[in-house]
Scaffold this active site. Sequence first.
Site, mmCIF file in Angstrom:
data_model
loop_
_atom_site.group_PDB
_atom_site.id
_atom_site.type_symbol
_atom_site.label_atom_id
_atom_site.label_comp_id
_atom_site.label_asym_id
_atom_site.label_seq_id
_atom_site.Cartn_x
_atom_site.Cartn_y
_atom_site.Cartn_z
ATOM 1 N N ASP A 264 0.879 -1.177 0.000
ATOM 2 C CA ASP A 264 0.000 0.000 0.000
ATOM 3 C C ASP A 264 0.907 1.215 0.000
ATOM 4 O O ASP A 264 1.469 1.586 1.027
ATOM 5 C CB ASP A 264 -0.898 -0.035 1.242
ATOM 6 C CG ASP A 264 -1.664 1.275 1.437
ATOM 7 O OD1 ASP A 264 -1.728 2.085 0.486
ATOM 8 O OD2 ASP A 264 -2.207 1.468 2.542
ATOM 9 N N ASP B 40 -12.690 5.282 2.112
ATOM 10 C CA ASP B 40 -11.249 5.336 2.361
ATOM 11 C C ASP B 40 -10.771 6.785 2.261
ATOM 12 O O ASP B 40 -10.701 7.361 1.183
ATOM 13 C CB ASP B 40 -10.526 4.448 1.323
ATOM 14 C CG ASP B 40 -8.992 4.500 1.481
ATOM 15 O OD1 ASP B 40 -8.497 5.235 2.365
ATOM 16 O OD2 ASP B 40 -8.300 3.801 0.712
ATOM 17 N N GLU C 206 -7.245 0.703 -3.886
ATOM 18 C CA GLU C 206 -7.130 0.616 -2.435
ATOM 19 C C GLU C 206 -8.422 0.149 -1.752
ATOM 20 O O GLU C 206 -8.395 -0.775 -0.947
ATOM 21 C CB GLU C 206 -6.642 1.959 -1.878
ATOM 22 C CG GLU C 206 -5.153 2.151 -2.168
ATOM 23 C CD GLU C 206 -4.664 3.587 -2.062
ATOM 24 O OE1 GLU C 206 -5.401 4.428 -1.549
ATOM 25 O OE2 GLU C 206 -3.541 3.850 -2.511
ATOM 26 N N LYS D 90 2.785 11.194 -3.754
ATOM 27 C CA LYS D 90 1.700 10.500 -4.440
ATOM 28 C C LYS D 90 0.700 11.488 -5.046
ATOM 29 O O LYS D 90 0.016 11.183 -6.018
ATOM 30 C CB LYS D 90 1.006 9.600 -3.425
ATOM 31 C CG LYS D 90 -0.049 8.670 -3.994
ATOM 32 C CD LYS D 90 -0.535 7.759 -2.889
ATOM 33 C CE LYS D 90 -1.691 6.897 -3.313
ATOM 34 N NZ LYS D 90 -2.126 6.061 -2.184
HETATM 35 N N1 ATP Z 1 -5.829 9.427 14.988
HETATM 36 C C1 ATP Z 1 -5.954 10.173 13.905
HETATM 37 N N2 ATP Z 1 -6.848 11.163 13.846
HETATM 38 C C2 ATP Z 1 -6.983 11.916 12.756
HETATM 39 N N3 ATP Z 1 -6.246 11.752 11.644
HETATM 40 C C3 ATP Z 1 -5.333 10.779 11.648
HETATM 41 C C4 ATP Z 1 -5.148 9.935 12.738
HETATM 42 N N4 ATP Z 1 -4.181 9.047 12.443
HETATM 43 C C5 ATP Z 1 -3.781 9.319 11.194
HETATM 44 N N5 ATP Z 1 -4.478 10.362 10.711
HETATM 45 C C6 ATP Z 1 -4.343 10.990 9.412
HETATM 46 O O1 ATP Z 1 -4.491 10.022 8.407
HETATM 47 C C7 ATP Z 1 -3.671 10.362 7.308
HETATM 48 C C8 ATP Z 1 -2.863 9.195 6.920
HETATM 49 O O2 ATP Z 1 -3.713 8.159 6.650
HETATM 50 P P1 ATP Z 1 -3.213 6.922 5.844
HETATM 51 O O3 ATP Z 1 -1.953 6.428 6.363
HETATM 52 O O4 ATP Z 1 -4.339 5.980 5.761
HETATM 53 O O5 ATP Z 1 -3.015 7.594 4.453
HETATM 54 P P2 ATP Z 1 -2.241 7.014 3.225
HETATM 55 O O6 ATP Z 1 -2.691 5.639 3.006
HETATM 56 O O7 ATP Z 1 -0.829 7.229 3.393
HETATM 57 O O8 ATP Z 1 -2.798 7.970 2.115
HETATM 58 P P3 ATP Z 1 -3.643 7.685 0.845
HETATM 59 O O9 ATP Z 1 -4.423 6.449 1.083
HETATM 60 O O10 ATP Z 1 -4.520 8.878 0.727
HETATM 61 O O11 ATP Z 1 -2.694 7.602 -0.260
HETATM 62 C C9 ATP Z 1 -2.813 11.487 7.728
HETATM 63 O O12 ATP Z 1 -3.297 12.649 7.163
HETATM 64 C C10 ATP Z 1 -2.969 11.501 9.225
HETATM 65 O O13 ATP Z 1 -2.900 12.799 9.734
HETATM 66 MG MG MG Z 2 -4.345 4.765 2.064
#
Ligand code: ATP
Ligand code: MG
Lengths: 609, 484
Positions: free
Chosen positions: A8, A193, A171, A70
Site C-alpha cells: 500500500d 477510504d 485501495e 503520491k
Molecule cells: N488518529 C488520527 N486522527 C486523525 N487523523 C489521523 C489519525 N491518524 C492518522 N491520521 C491521518 O491520516 C492520514 C494518513 O492516513 P493513511 O496512512 O491511511 O493515508 P495514506 O494511506 O498514506 O494515504 P492515501 O491512502 O490517501 O494515499 C494522515 O493525514 C494523518 O494525519
Molecule cells: Mg491509504
Amino acid sequence: MENVVGIDLGTTNTCVAIVEDGVPTVIPNKGGYKTTPSMVAISESSKRLVGHIAKRQAVTNAQNTVYAAKRLIGRRWESPAAHAVQQSCPYTVVEGPHGDVRIRLRDSVYSIPETSAFILQEMKLVAEQYLGGTVERAVITVPAYFNDNQRQATKDAGRIAGLDVIRIINEPTAAALAYGFGKDLERKVAVYDLGGGTFDISILDIGRGVFEVISTAGDTFLGGEDFDVRVMDALIQSFQEKTGVDVADDRMALQRIKDAAEKARCELSVAREALVDLPFLYTTPSSQTFHMQEPLSRDTLEELTRDLVERTINICDKTLRDAKIDKSDLDDVILVGGMTRMPLIQSRVAEFFGLEPCKGVHPDEVVALGASIQAAALVDEAIDVLLLDVTPHSLGIMIVGGYFHRLIEQNTTVPTEASHIFTTVRDNQTSVKILVLQGENDKATDNELLGEFILSGLRKAPKGEVEVEVTFSISADGLVSVAAKDLETGREQSITVTATSGLTEDELQKLVESSQHYMVEVRASEEFERQRQQAERLIADVRDLFPQVQGIMSGTSFGRDAISKAEGVLDRAEKGIKSQDARSLEEVVESLERTLNMFRGVVSKTGLV
Amino acid sequence: MRLALNPQVRAETLPLDPQEYFVLSRVEGQPSVGEIIGVSGLGPAVTEQILEKLLELGALARVEAPARPSTPTRPPHERRARADERRRTRLRQQLAAQVRPPAGAAKPQRAPTGTAHAVASPPPPPPPEPEPEPLPDTVFIEPVPGDDARLDPSLGLAVYDQRVLLAMDDRRQTLSPYEFLGLAPTDDLKAIRAAFRDASRRFHPDAYHGRSLGSFGGVMSRLFVDAKAAYGALQRADVRAPLVAEREAELERRRQRQQQRREAAAAAEALARNEREAEAAQRRAARAAQRAERERERINTARRAKVAEYLQGAAAAEGMENFAAAANNYRLALQIEPEDQDIRARWESTRAKARRIRAKDAYSRACSLIDLGHASEATPLLVEAAQADPTTEHLAHAADAVRDQDPVQARELAMAALRAMGEEDKEGKVKRRPTVEADLRLMIGRAFLAAGQSQSARQQAVLAQRLRPSDPKARALLKSAKVT
Ligand SMILES: Nc1ncnc2c1ncn2[C@@H]1O[C@H](COP(=O)(O)OP(=O)(O)OP(=O)(O)O)[C@@H](O)[C@H]1O
Ligand SMILES: [Mg+2]
C-alpha cells in the site's frame, strides 16, 4: 512458494504485507513499525533517507524532504494538483522534460516515480529481510480514482524499485478483500477510504469468494494533507494576528507548524482540546524570538474542515445515485485510512449510510493486506478469490469538433470491450488520428490523454464513405488496447495504449539500472558496516590485552617481533576502516582475530587471566 | 476390484460424452466400482456401462493390489492441479444435471402430450416407471468435438475446458443471457448472482493468471464480457419474463407428462388391484361354499344315518307288530325327511294300524268290563277306542257310555257316529246285520236323548224299530223321546 508482496503505497504511509501459509500478515520495518512514512530525503552528505529517518529530519531539511509525492504521481505540470502542491510544499517542484512534474533535491532533479521507487525499494528491503529471501514481484495499490497515467507511473515506480508489478489494484477494493477474505460472506458493502492524500468510495458485492466492485468514485486530491493545510492556515493567521509575524516564507517554521497541526489533529480524535506548542518558532532578523502556543479545540477543527468532510459525503451520495444503489441494501460500511479516526468523519459516515461502520478492520493495514491477498490469489491457485474491479473513468476518443466520445463508461467491470463505427470527415482522407482519452468531460481536452495513434492507408473516397470501426478493450490487468478496422478493406491496426508516467522508456531503463547499482551499493555498505563493527570490536579487545602481553613478551626477541606485528595489524585495521573498502577490511578482520587469539593464549598460559 | 486412471491416456483425447467424462473425473486414487457408483449419481446400471466403456478405451485400468494411500510426492504443479480440479468440479456440478441438447437443435421428441396410455397392466404390476428426468437448474452447452483444430493441449488449460469455451464462443451470438451464466431461467436474483459469480470464476482471466492461455485469453475475456452483460440484462424483469415463461411452460409440459404417466400408472395399478381383490373375494366365496358343502354333506350323512336308524327301528317294531313304536319311528324319520312321501305313507299307515289296535284293545277291554258289570269303568276305554279308531261302533258305544256323565260329548260322539255310518254306507264296505245296526242306532239315539235332542233320538229309535221291529228298547226310547 515465491514471495509476492502487497504494498500500500500511501500518500503519508506505506505498508507491505504478504500471505504466509494462507494468512495475510503485515511485515514490520526495521524499527518494528507496521507502516513506514512515505517520505524521502537527501541528506547533506547526499545520502538517501527513506521512511522514519526522513521524517525525523524533515524539519531541518524540509527543502530536501519529499512527502505526499503520491499527490503528484502521473500528473502533468499544468495540472491544478501540481500547482497546489507547488504552493504548499517546502520542496521545489520543477517541470519535467515531458510536461511532467519533477522534484529538485539538492543538486539533482528526480521524477515522481523515482521518489516513489525509493520508498518501494525500502519496502522491498524490509520484506526481504523479514522473509530471508528475495522479493521480486508485487501487487501495488492505488486510489480507485487514479487515472491510467497515475497507475502507469506507479507501475514504473515499482519497476524502478526492481519490482515486477504483477497488478495494480484499487485501495478500497483491496480493503474489501482483506475484510472478506477467508469468511464466507454474502454482502454488499461500502468502503470509505480517506487517507493522507486521497479519498475513495467503493461499493462492492461480495459472495462466493468473488469481490465484485459495483461502483467507485473519489477525489485523488482530498485527504489529511488538506485538513493539515486548513489547520496550518488557521495557526499561521492567528500567529500573525498575535505577533504580527508572517511565517509563510520560513520553510522550517512551516514544516514545524505542519507537523504540529497534524499532531494536534490526531490528538483531537481522542481529546476535545489540544495545544500546539512550538517554542522558538520564529526569529526575526533582529533576533527577536517568537513562540507559538495555540490551543485548538475539536470544535474548531471540525469547523475548519467540515466542508472537506461534506465533499466526501457528496461523492458518496453521487456514486450511490449513479449506480442506483439503495443505501438500505448495504450490509456494512468499512472505514479505511488514518483520517477515518476523526470523530466527525465517523459520525457523518454513520449518519449518511445509516449504518454503524465496521470496526473489524485496521484502517492503516487493510489495504496492504488486501494487496497481499490479491498477489497470492494471482500466483497461488490455492487462494481462491476473484476480484472483479471496474474502470473508474470513462474511456473514449476525440471526435470531430473536439468532443469526447465515450466508448467504455466508468464503473464498467474489466475486462471489457466496446466498439464504435466512425466515418471520415474529409474527402480523400487517407489517415485518421485517434486520440485515446480518459475522463468524464464532454470536451476532449479536459480529459486525460492516454495516447494517440494514426490509422493510415484508408481508401480514398468522398467524406463519410469510409467507415472505421474502433474497438477498445481493457484487459483484466488494466491494459487498454485499441484496434481500428477499415470496414471496407478489413485493414486492421491496433495498439496497446501505454499511459504516460512522465518517463520515457530510455529514462526508465536508466533509472532501473541506477537503482540496481544503488541496491548493490546499499548491500555493500551494509556489508562494510558489519565488517567495520566487527573490526572495531576486535581492535578494542586487542588493545585491552596489549599492556599485559607487552609485559610478558617484551623480554624475548620473538616476543618483541610478535608485538610489532600486532601493532602493524592494528594500524592496517584502522586504515581499512577509514578506506571504506570492504574487501581489505575483511582481510584485516582475519588478522585481528588471529592476533587476539594469540594474545589470549599468552595471557592465559601465564595464569594472569 | 478397484479402478485407477491410466496415466498414459489423456482423457481429453477420448471420444467421450459428458456423462462418461464425468464418471471418469470421479476416479480419484483407486476407488472400487461401488464407490464410483456412489459418487457418480447415475445409478449402478448406467455407471457400470460407462465404466465398461472407459475400461475398454483404456482410460481406466483395473488395479488388483489393495489401494495404497497416494504418495505425497506430487509434482510441483500440484496446486494448479487442485485448482483445475476445483474448477472442473464446478463445471461438472452443472454437468451432473442431465445433459440437455443445445437449444435450437432438434430435440428428440418424447411421447406427445395427451396420449397417456392407460394400459390394463397384467399382474404382477410392472416395474415402477423411472422418474421423468427433472429439468436441470443448469444449462449444458455441448462442447466442441475433441478433434477441433483450435484445441491446444500445450496450454495451461484443460482440453475439456477449452472445448466448452470454444463451444460457447462459437455460439456467442445466439446464447441467451441465462445460457451465458449456465443457469436455467429463473426469477431468483440470488441464483442469478451466484451463477454470475461462478461464471466469473470460469471466464475471468485472473482465475488463470500466470498460465499460457494462447488465444483462449481472448475467448475468456469475451465470454466474461458477455456473462457480465447477461448478468446486467437479467436484472431486468422484462428480459427475464419471456425466458422464464418459456421454461415454466416447459416445466409445465413436463409436469403434465409426468402427471399423465403417473395417472396411467395409478389407473393400471388400481385396475390390477381391483382384479386382485375380486379374485380374492371369489376364492374366499369358493372356500366358504366348499365349507358349506362339506357341512351339508356331513349333516346329510348324519340325517340319512338317523333316518335309516329310525326306519330300521320302525321296521323292527312293525315286524313285532308294535305299530305304535313303528309309527313313532316313522314320525321321527319324517321329521328329518318331511318330504319323503313313502315314509309319510308308512307313518300314516302304521299310525292308523296302531290306533286301530289300540281302539280294538280298548274296546275289547271295555266290553269285558261291561260284561263283568263295571260299565262305568268301561266308559273311558270306550271313549279312547272312539278317539283312536272312530268307527261307527266305537263312536256309538262311546256316545252311549258317556251320555249320563257328559251329554255334550255324547252328542258329539253321536253325531260323529252318524257321519261315520253315513260314510261307511256310502263306501259300502261294511255290511252290518240289521240287528247290529239297530243297536248302534239305539245307542246314538240314547246319546241324543241325553243331550236333549229328542227329535234326533226319536229318529234313531224309529230307524232302530224299523230294523228290528218291536224291539223293546226302541220302544222305550221312543217313549222317552216322546215324553220329553
Ligand atoms: N488518529 C488520527 N486522527 C486523525 N487523523 C489521523 C489519525 N491518524 C492518522 N491520521 C491521518 O491520516 C492520514 C494518513 O492516513 P493513511 O496512512 O491511511 O493515508 P495514506 O494511506 O498514506 O494515504 P492515501 O491512502 O490517501 O494515499 C494522515 O493525514 C494523518 O494525519
Ligand atoms: Mg491509504
